[in-house]
Scaffold this motif. Sequence first.
Motif: not given
Length: 363
Positions: A219-220, A233, A361
């Motif tokens: 995500r980062e 992911a 998620y």
Amino acid sequence: MIYASNVTAVSRRAATKAGRGICLGAENIGENQYENDVLVAQQWRAQHVKPSQKCFGVLLDAVSSIPNAVCTYRLKRFSSIMNKLRRPGTHFELGALDDIGGCRVIVDSPSQVDQVVLVLKSNLDFKGRNPEKDYIREPQKSGYRSHHLFAVVEDEGARYRVEIQVRTRLEHYWATAVEAMSEIYGHDYKSPPLPKGEESMDVERREFLTAVSALFALREGTSPVPGSEGLAANDVIRRLKSLSCLDQLMIDLRASADSVFQPDAIDDGGGGLFLLEFSRENQNLDVERFAVSELRDALRRYDSLERDIEGFTREKRNCIDGGGAYDNVVLSYAQNPEQLSVAYPNYSANVNLFTDMLKQYGI
């Protein structure tokens, strides 16, 4: 700063010797020697107060232009120091510990982490060897991610080490979830796996933590957690959902997040310094507020509470287990009260944020 009237400033070597004696226990070294070693170790901890405070002042300047940044300052609990020295399979020495005095910066993004680190490197001195550990660019196998700097601060002719952690909010949510799980299940997930192995459920819980950290790293846009290289992911989410412990673990985490912290109860007078005082037994949080210009007063008040918590006036043996009206106290800087939840000296507020993030998620 001297907490015990009959103890003068001690050296790093004397601190290490005292730490070894405490680990051996009174039954092996004698009651009088044991109590003396406790006093020496307490004094060594006390000598980290001023150096840590100096670092905290530098941190306030470093984050003044970064929106939403939160800074915290604390001394490591004496009981936590002793637990670290006694940890199986390790060889920590009291005089060599880098994290007795500690400061932390929590920001929104990895780029802000780099910004803060750059400013700190320009304004502080650091260890000659291994002055930093960048666990964001090189995450640990456990999933731990944060940028550690080890400042060296001189006070009254002696040099002390102060650990500064700079991390993002996601990295902080993950770290506090580890603490929550350790308390819920009575197993130390912050430490490496036991040499003789662990129960299968504990192994799965570690896999959960590693997988969640991998999701957050994706995500980062930072370096992948070991074992997740090349995974998207969706791959990591499938791995998470395959864990037999997942459903109960999420139930336990949500139940633990009792949300004692209520920022709405604090007058919204803008940013400043906030002294967060927590009593675990009473599940009570008190907040004292200071202007940034009142830093000296805030540090003086923090020091007073520290003395109460560590119980310096009680029996020496009881010092190891702490005491006093509060279990934990943290001095924090935030630009508004709402940001304070991330600095809360218990894990519940951050666990709520952690589990809310996982909902995104489908977990």
